[in-house]
Design an enzyme around this catalytic site. Sequence first.
Site, PDB file in Angstrom:
ATOM      1  N   GLY A  13      20.123  -3.234 -16.735  1.00  0.00           N
ATOM      2  CA  GLY A  13      21.144  -2.030 -17.207  1.00  0.00           C
ATOM      3  C   GLY A  13      22.069  -0.621 -16.769  1.00  0.00           C
TER       4      GLY A  13
ATOM      5  N   SER B  70      28.867  -1.147 -18.049  1.00  0.00           N
ATOM      6  CA  SER B  70      29.244   0.190 -18.342  1.00  0.00           C
ATOM      7  C   SER B  70      28.982   0.636 -20.311  1.00  0.00           C
ATOM      8  CB  SER B  70      30.914   0.208 -18.202  1.00  0.00           C
ATOM      9  OG  SER B  70      31.146  -0.960 -19.592  1.00  0.00           O
TER      10      SER B  70
ATOM     11  N   CYS C 164      26.312  -0.499 -21.479  1.00  0.00           N
ATOM     12  CA  CYS C 164      24.587  -0.497 -21.435  1.00  0.00           C
ATOM     13  C   CYS C 164      23.717   0.123 -21.740  1.00  0.00           C
ATOM     14  CB  CYS C 164      24.359  -1.489 -20.311  1.00  0.00           C
ATOM     15  SG  CYS C 164      24.837  -2.740 -19.584  1.00  0.00           S
TER      16      CYS C 164
ATOM     17  N   GLY D  59      27.942  -2.905 -13.377  1.00  0.00           N
ATOM     18  CA  GLY D  59      28.007  -1.515 -12.448  1.00  0.00           C
ATOM     19  C   GLY D  59      29.482  -1.465 -11.837  1.00  0.00           C
TER      20      GLY D  59
ATOM     21  N   MET E 174      26.466  -6.163 -25.727  1.00  0.00           N
ATOM     22  CA  MET E 174      26.289  -6.926 -26.937  1.00  0.00           C
ATOM     23  C   MET E 174      24.590  -6.578 -27.521  1.00  0.00           C
ATOM     24  SD  MET E 174      28.828  -8.732 -26.351  1.00  0.00           S
ATOM     25  CE  MET E 174      27.858  -8.783 -28.233  1.00  0.00           C
TER      26      MET E 174
ATOM     27  N   GLU F 230      20.529  -1.488 -27.740  1.00  0.00           N
ATOM     28  CA  GLU F 230      20.166  -1.219 -26.398  1.00  0.00           C
ATOM     29  C   GLU F 230      21.750  -1.618 -25.222  1.00  0.00           C
ATOM     30  OE1 GLU F 230      16.960  -3.562 -23.610  1.00  0.00           O
ATOM     31  OE2 GLU F 230      16.339  -3.495 -25.708  1.00  0.00           O
TER      32      GLU F 230
ATOM     33  N   GLU G 246      33.848  13.664  -0.947  1.00  0.00           N
ATOM     34  CA  GLU G 246      35.193  13.826  -0.208  1.00  0.00           C
ATOM     35  C   GLU G 246      35.694  12.302  -0.225  1.00  0.00           C
ATOM     36  OE1 GLU G 246      33.941  14.707   4.508  1.00  0.00           O
ATOM     37  OE2 GLU G 246      34.107  13.258   4.047  1.00  0.00           O
ATOM     38  N   SER G 247      34.765  11.167  -0.776  1.00  0.00           N
ATOM     39  CA  SER G 247      35.706  10.035  -1.293  1.00  0.00           C
ATOM     40  C   SER G 247      37.064   9.493  -2.004  1.00  0.00           C
ATOM     41  CB  SER G 247      34.424   8.894  -1.528  1.00  0.00           C
ATOM     42  OG  SER G 247      33.190   9.162  -0.356  1.00  0.00           O
TER      43      SER G 247
HETATM   44  P1  XMP Z   1      30.149  -3.868 -17.082  1.00  0.00           P
HETATM   45  O1  XMP Z   1      29.852  -2.444 -15.844  1.00  0.00           O
HETATM   46  O2  XMP Z   1      31.062  -5.024 -15.830  1.00  0.00           O
HETATM   47  O3  XMP Z   1      28.472  -4.957 -17.617  1.00  0.00           O
HETATM   48  O4  XMP Z   1      30.556  -3.522 -18.411  1.00  0.00           O
HETATM   49  C1  XMP Z   1      29.020  -6.502 -17.927  1.00  0.00           C
HETATM   50  C2  XMP Z   1      27.345  -6.340 -17.784  1.00  0.00           C
HETATM   51  O5  XMP Z   1      27.072  -5.477 -18.580  1.00  0.00           O
HETATM   52  C3  XMP Z   1      25.852  -6.435 -19.521  1.00  0.00           C
HETATM   53  N1  XMP Z   1      25.498  -5.874 -20.941  1.00  0.00           N
HETATM   54  C4  XMP Z   1      24.251  -5.272 -21.315  1.00  0.00           C
HETATM   55  N2  XMP Z   1      23.446  -4.632 -21.224  1.00  0.00           N
HETATM   56  N3  XMP Z   1      22.923  -3.703 -22.812  1.00  0.00           N
HETATM   57  C5  XMP Z   1      22.603  -3.839 -21.572  1.00  0.00           C
HETATM   58  O6  XMP Z   1      21.900  -3.527 -21.352  1.00  0.00           O
HETATM   59  C6  XMP Z   1      23.869  -4.062 -24.091  1.00  0.00           C
HETATM   60  O7  XMP Z   1      24.185  -4.352 -25.092  1.00  0.00           O
HETATM   61  C7  XMP Z   1      24.909  -4.953 -23.184  1.00  0.00           C
HETATM   62  N4  XMP Z   1      25.898  -5.902 -23.099  1.00  0.00           N
HETATM   63  C8  XMP Z   1      26.298  -6.352 -21.860  1.00  0.00           C
HETATM   64  C9  XMP Z   1      25.874  -7.813 -19.825  1.00  0.00           C
HETATM   65  O8  XMP Z   1      24.773  -8.715 -18.070  1.00  0.00           O
HETATM   66  C10 XMP Z   1      27.517  -7.306 -19.232  1.00  0.00           C
HETATM   67  O9  XMP Z   1      27.915  -9.050 -17.653  1.00  0.00           O
END
Ligand code: XMP
Length: 472
Positions: A300, A303, A305, A340, A388, A410, A463-464
């Site tokens: 979760g 970006s 999720c 994340g 996804m 989700e 600050e960062s």
């Molecule tokens: P970032 O933060 O790099 O994360 O965009 C990519 C990762 O997010 C996951 N992912 C999901 N998690 N719902 C979720 O909760 C979704 O629909 C979803 N799609 C992707 C996955 O682990 C990916 O690598």
Amino acid sequence: MEIKTALTYDDVLLVPKMSHIKSRSDVNTSTKLSRNISLNIPIVSSNMDTVTESKMAIAMARLGGIGIIHRFCSIEYQAKEVLRVKRHQSMIIRRPYVINPENTIKELRTKIKECGYSGFLVTDNENVELLGIITKRDYTFISDENIKVKDLMTSREKLITATNEITIDGAKEIFAKHKIEKLPIVDENFHIKGLVTKKDLVENFDDKLAVKDKNGRLLVGAAVGVNGDYMDRVDALVEAEVDIIDLDIAHGHSALEIEALKIIKAKYPNLEIMAGNIATAIAAKDLIEAGADCVKVGIGAGSICTTRITTGFGVPQLSAVMDVYPICKAYNIPMIADSGIKQPGDLVKALAAGADTVMLGGQLSGTEETPGPVINYNGRQYKISRGMASLTAALSRPGAKEDISKITPEGVEARVPYRGAVKDVIGKYIGGLRSGMSYGNAMTIKDLRDCEFVRITNSGMRESNSHDNEVL
Ligand code: XMP
């Protein structure tokens, strides 16, 4: 009940150390992806359908990382994407694309669209005997679509060929002497054994960091689920010679995942398997004991999720990585910190917390190499990224539920700025990593783990970032 505090990247900073590193270029960014696979940079592109297909996987492997081809497509499509990566740029392409001499130019053009290659070996008996070769120069200006391949090809009597024993230098000499671009590899009976292309030799020469298998082909991974025909998918991917399978479901600490892991390992004991996603030490232990060759951590945090919002479950990413690390260390199994990551500093923090690699989705999602077009909106350029488990992803899956009200997403769909070539994004991340390693006196990624974290407050975060000015 005691409630623990869990932190994520923005809650902490790394404390600088006395550094003996003279130059950022001296540090070593190589790492382990899994039990038996090493990478030259600690970055994996996410198995999302808006992030990784063959184009991204080829770019990632050439940069020293790896791409995981998503599974939200037919088995045939996914296996073909893996094959495209394996065919790319090896010294000898072992299974070159072929065409029948009776095919028309129209059929040839359809094939070119399907596979993205412009030259084909010609054979009429199941990819065995070489009859000729047809390349761009033979058909580019042909307007009669019904002309047959056999009428345009260079027939085998006129072809320059080589045998399996050809070396890189030998091939270069032939290309220079005969001014050709493609060199079929045959045996004494003119049976096709492969193909060497001039383009691959040139590109091979430039790829100092590229990660390759023992036959000189780029590494690639592919995702599978745990339901339905997942074993057919694994079989097809193994047939396409995938290097690592990503057994990927949203909640990887599940009986279904452990069973699937054992079944795949029983059939393919030497196949590397990445298992996830998880967020706890006990999950890592269970998956590793079931045979995982690396574990993927992240529930979760992505970006796109919304799992935490929809279900109430998840663990902030830094704490999840730190919780899993002692298990990975004890079993000597690498960890991928998935999701994340918003900036290079987060990559450095993830590695210092115990991850061996990170998986990027959102950060790579607007790049040229992702699937999907660049769209113009209000005078700016964007690409589309989607979770996804988002509504549109759920609707476009093979066998999707028709009734939208039965889908609980989700994840979300998002517009991300077009970012150009992925090598520039990765360059920014590796630049930040090298700099971070010098602040932490870390010659290797493992050395980063000796660094100390401090927890910061909101004012520390303020600050960062740049502050009290107008950023240009
Ligand atoms: P970032 O933060 O790099 O994360 O965009 C990519 C990762 O997010 C996951 N992912 C999901 N998690 N719902 C979720 O909760 C979704 O629909 C979803 N799609 C992707 C996955 O682990 C990916 O690598």
